[in-house]
Motif scaffolding. Structure first.
Motif, short mmCIF file in Angstrom:
data_model
loop_
_atom_site.label_atom_id
_atom_site.label_comp_id
_atom_site.label_asym_id
_atom_site.label_seq_id
_atom_site.Cartn_x
_atom_site.Cartn_y
_atom_site.Cartn_z
N MET A 1 39.20 35.76 32.68
CA MET A 1 39.71 37.07 33.08
C MET A 1 38.69 38.30 32.65
SD MET A 1 43.58 36.73 31.47
CE MET A 1 44.27 37.92 32.50
N GLN A 2 37.90 38.04 31.89
CA GLN A 2 36.90 38.98 31.66
C GLN A 2 36.03 39.27 32.79
OE1 GLN A 2 34.34 38.45 28.10
NE2 GLN A 2 33.54 40.28 28.25
N LYS A 3 35.56 38.14 33.14
CA LYS A 3 34.67 38.27 34.63
C LYS A 3 35.57 38.81 35.63
CE LYS A 3 31.93 34.31 33.50
NZ LYS A 3 31.41 32.79 34.03
N GLN A 4 36.78 38.82 35.84
CA GLN A 4 37.61 39.22 36.90
C GLN A 4 37.85 40.70 36.49
OE1 GLN A 4 41.07 37.01 36.61
NE2 GLN A 4 40.56 35.53 38.23
N MET A 5 37.93 41.32 35.22
CA MET A 5 38.04 42.62 35.13
C MET A 5 36.63 43.31 35.36
SD MET A 5 40.16 42.86 31.43
CE MET A 5 39.37 44.51 31.09
N GLN A 6 35.48 42.70 35.18
CA GLN A 6 34.14 43.30 35.42
C GLN A 6 33.75 43.56 36.80
OE1 GLN A 6 31.70 40.50 33.12
NE2 GLN A 6 31.53 41.85 31.35
N THR A 7 34.45 42.41 37.42
CA THR A 7 34.17 42.46 39.00
C THR A 7 35.16 43.40 39.61
OG1 THR A 7 33.89 40.07 39.11
CG2 THR A 7 34.62 40.93 41.02
N SER A 8 36.21 44.01 39.06
CA SER A 8 37.31 44.99 39.59
C SER A 8 36.51 46.21 39.09
CB SER A 8 38.45 44.53 39.08
OG SER A 8 39.19 43.44 39.42
N GLN A 9 35.90 46.08 38.22
CA GLN A 9 35.43 47.47 37.46
C GLN A 9 34.41 47.81 38.68
OE1 GLN A 9 34.81 46.53 33.46
NE2 GLN A 9 36.40 47.92 32.76
N LYS B 1 43.76 47.66 40.61
CA LYS B 1 43.06 46.50 40.45
C LYS B 1 42.95 46.16 38.85
CE LYS B 1 39.66 46.90 44.20
NZ LYS B 1 39.93 45.52 44.61
N MET B 2 43.32 47.21 37.96
CA MET B 2 43.10 46.95 36.33
C MET B 2 44.29 46.76 35.81
SD MET B 2 39.77 46.72 36.51
CE MET B 2 39.42 46.69 34.90
N GLY B 3 45.42 47.23 36.53
CA GLY B 3 46.68 47.13 35.91
C GLY B 3 47.20 45.77 35.58
N LYS B 4 46.79 44.92 36.53
CA LYS B 4 47.28 43.60 36.03
C LYS B 4 46.55 43.04 35.02
CE LYS B 4 43.53 41.87 39.20
NZ LYS B 4 43.12 41.40 40.73
#
Length: 98
Positions: free
Chosen positions: A14-22, A89-92
């Motif tokens: 999830m942390q990697k997904q957040m970084q990608t979205s950011q 993108k980040m709300g999830k």
């Protein structure tokens, strides 16, 4: 119940997904426009203004208020676009199961 190792793996994913979205948001260009596209404001996803374009027809020394209003409208439009994409993108990630 998940064991601790699976939880850690899930959290890292999830942390990697957040970084990608950011990064995606940061690298996106947003163009806000006023009524009739007389003013446009271009921002990067990290809310840094890159350019401001004003049509010559709008520049009237006797009516600076209209120019002010159009600039504000274009800037706010671009910032609202950034906020919407960020929420999308980040709300999830706000609803984490942990």
């Amino acid at each position: 119940m998940m064991n601790m190792q699976n939880m850690m793996r899930q959290a890292q994913k999830m942390q990697k997904q957040m970084q990608t979205s950011q990064e995606e948001i940061k690298n996106t260009t947003f163009i806000g426009k006023s009524a009739q596209d007389l003013v446009s404001a271009t921002f990067s996803g990290d809310k840094k203004m890159q350019s401001l374009n004003i049509k010559n027809d709008l520049i009237d020394p006797e009516d600076p208020e209209t120019l002010d209003d159009m600039v504000v409208a274009a800037v706010n439009d671009a910032l609202n676009q950034i906020d919407k994409l960020t929420e999308q993108k980040m709300g999830k990630f706000a609803k984490l199961p942990f």
